[in-house]
Design a protein around this motif. Structure first.
Motif, PDB file in Angstrom:
ATOM      1  N   UNK A   1       0.844  -1.206   0.000  1.00 36.24           N
ATOM      2  CA  UNK A   1       0.000   0.000   0.000  1.00 36.24           C
ATOM      3  C   UNK A   1       0.875   1.250   0.000  1.00 36.24           C
ATOM      4  N   UNK A   2       1.864   1.284   0.888  1.00 35.02           N
ATOM      5  CA  UNK A   2       2.759   2.445   0.966  1.00 35.02           C
ATOM      6  C   UNK A   2       3.500   2.651  -0.346  1.00 35.02           C
ATOM      7  N   UNK A   3       3.950   1.565  -0.955  1.00 34.40           N
ATOM      8  CA  UNK A   3       4.672   1.668  -2.223  1.00 34.40           C
ATOM      9  C   UNK A   3       3.766   2.195  -3.329  1.00 34.40           C
ATOM     10  N   UNK A   4       2.507   1.740  -3.350  1.00 38.00           N
ATOM     11  CA  UNK A   4       1.570   2.246  -4.366  1.00 38.00           C
ATOM     12  C   UNK A   4       1.237   3.719  -4.142  1.00 38.00           C
ATOM     13  N   UNK A   5       1.131   4.140  -2.898  1.00 41.76           N
ATOM     14  CA  UNK A   5       0.888   5.559  -2.603  1.00 41.76           C
ATOM     15  C   UNK A   5       2.072   6.390  -3.098  1.00 41.76           C
ATOM     16  N   UNK A   6       3.292   5.935  -2.799  1.00 40.57           N
ATOM     17  CA  UNK A   6       4.475   6.649  -3.283  1.00 40.57           C
ATOM     18  C   UNK A   6       4.481   6.700  -4.808  1.00 40.57           C
ATOM     19  N   UNK A   7       4.188   5.577  -5.463  1.00 38.28           N
ATOM     20  CA  UNK A   7       4.199   5.525  -6.930  1.00 38.28           C
ATOM     21  C   UNK A   7       3.162   6.483  -7.519  1.00 38.28           C
ATOM     22  N   UNK A   8       1.993   6.543  -6.898  1.00 43.55           N
ATOM     23  CA  UNK A   8       0.957   7.464  -7.376  1.00 43.55           C
ATOM     24  C   UNK A   8       1.419   8.915  -7.228  1.00 43.55           C
ATOM     25  N   UNK A   9       1.983   9.243  -6.074  1.00 43.70           N
ATOM     26  CA  UNK A   9       2.487  10.604  -5.859  1.00 43.70           C
ATOM     27  C   UNK A   9       3.600  10.930  -6.851  1.00 43.70           C
ATOM     28  N   UNK A  10       4.479   9.967  -7.100  1.00 39.76           N
ATOM     29  CA  UNK A  10       5.586  10.175  -8.037  1.00 39.76           C
ATOM     30  C   UNK A  10       5.064  10.394  -9.455  1.00 39.76           C
ATOM     31  N   UNK A  11       4.077   9.622  -9.837  1.00 37.49           N
ATOM     32  CA  UNK A  11       3.529   9.703 -11.194  1.00 37.49           C
ATOM     33  C   UNK A  11       2.876  11.052 -11.471  1.00 37.49           C
ATOM     34  N   UNK A  12       2.233  11.612 -10.477  1.00 33.79           N
ATOM     35  CA  UNK A  12       1.469  12.851 -10.670  1.00 33.79           C
ATOM     36  C   UNK A  12       2.085  14.077  -9.996  1.00 33.79           C
ATOM     37  N   UNK A  13       3.344  13.994  -9.610  1.00 33.77           N
ATOM     38  CA  UNK A  13       3.950  15.118  -8.894  1.00 33.77           C
ATOM     39  C   UNK A  13       4.387  16.226  -9.852  1.00 33.77           C
ATOM     40  N   UNK A  14       4.589  17.396  -9.277  1.00 34.83           N
ATOM     41  CA  UNK A  14       5.137  18.526 -10.024  1.00 34.83           C
ATOM     42  C   UNK A  14       6.619  18.258 -10.277  1.00 34.83           C
ATOM     43  N   UNK A  15       7.168  18.862 -11.329  1.00 38.21           N
ATOM     44  CA  UNK A  15       8.582  18.620 -11.654  1.00 38.21           C
ATOM     45  C   UNK A  15       9.546  18.873 -10.491  1.00 38.21           C
ATOM     46  N   UNK A  16       9.260  19.876  -9.653  1.00 35.45           N
ATOM     47  CA  UNK A  16      10.163  20.166  -8.537  1.00 35.45           C
ATOM     48  C   UNK A  16      10.123  19.103  -7.438  1.00 35.45           C
ATOM     49  N   UNK A  17       9.129  18.218  -7.469  1.00 35.79           N
ATOM     50  CA  UNK A  17       8.998  17.201  -6.426  1.00 35.79           C
ATOM     51  C   UNK A  17       9.625  15.862  -6.811  1.00 35.79           C
ATOM     52  N   UNK A  18      10.058  15.713  -8.050  1.00 34.09           N
ATOM     53  CA  UNK A  18      10.616  14.429  -8.503  1.00 34.09           C
ATOM     54  C   UNK A  18      11.839  14.036  -7.673  1.00 34.09           C
ATOM     55  N   UNK A  19      12.800  14.907  -7.560  1.00 35.77           N
ATOM     56  CA  UNK A  19      14.033  14.585  -6.836  1.00 35.77           C
ATOM     57  C   UNK A  19      13.775  14.273  -5.356  1.00 35.77           C
ATOM     58  N   UNK A  20      12.998  15.091  -4.630  1.00 29.81           N
ATOM     59  CA  UNK A  20      12.728  14.736  -3.238  1.00 29.81           C
ATOM     60  C   UNK A  20      12.028  13.380  -3.084  1.00 29.81           C
ATOM     61  N   UNK A  21      11.116  13.044  -3.995  1.00 27.90           N
ATOM     62  CA  UNK A  21      10.433  11.754  -3.905  1.00 27.90           C
ATOM     63  C   UNK A  21      11.399  10.601  -4.191  1.00 27.90           C
ATOM     64  N   UNK A  22      12.335  10.821  -5.086  1.00 30.29           N
ATOM     65  CA  UNK A  22      13.360   9.797  -5.317  1.00 30.29           C
ATOM     66  C   UNK A  22      14.257   9.648  -4.095  1.00 30.29           C
ATOM     67  N   UNK A  23      14.555  10.767  -3.432  1.00 28.18           N
ATOM     68  CA  UNK A  23      15.330  10.704  -2.189  1.00 28.18           C
ATOM     69  C   UNK A  23      14.577   9.933  -1.108  1.00 28.18           C
ATOM     70  N   UNK A  24      13.254  10.108  -1.050  1.00 25.67           N
ATOM     71  CA  UNK A  24      12.450   9.387  -0.059  1.00 25.67           C
ATOM     72  C   UNK A  24      12.580   7.884  -0.296  1.00 25.67           C
TER      73      UNK A  24
END
Length: 100
Positions: A48-71
């Motif tokens: 569930x947590x992995x799918x939530x992260x994947x959903x956020x990553x898929x629809x995030x703003x360009x400035x959020x890509x790097x922080x989500x990869x760091x997470x």
């Protein structure tokens, strides 16, 4: 059942909010990582947590890509160090599917 929160479904909105608000600050990245590992502890919950992260990553703003990869990197590194192999495997597999 997830961690101490009474089920993954109850914890998803808080995780989504934390991931949406993550930025490049180490404290925010570590908070998201720690929250995922502490509250989503079973195989099902880790998925569930992995799918939530994947959903956020898929629809995030360009400035959020790097922080989500760091997470996800922090989750994987910490899970590997602490022998949390269920989380390591699930999150690593989902992250590989999303980013690769």
């Amino acid at each position: 059942m997830a961690g101490r929160g009474g089920g993954a479904a109850n914890l998803v909105p808080k995780l989504e909010r934390a991931l949406r608000d993550v930025n490049i600050e180490a404290i925010r990245i570590q908070y998201c990582s720690k929250y995922m590992r502490a509250n989503f502890v079973t195989l099902e919950d880790a998925g569930v947590a992995a799918r939530v992260w994947a959903h956020c990553f898929k629809y995030c703003a360009p400035h959020a890509v790097l922080p989500l990869l760091y997470v996800v990197s922090d989750v994987l590194q910490t899970a590997k160090q602490k022998a949390e192999y269920v989380f390591f495997w699930i999150v690593g597999w989902v992250a590989g599917k999303v980013s690769g």
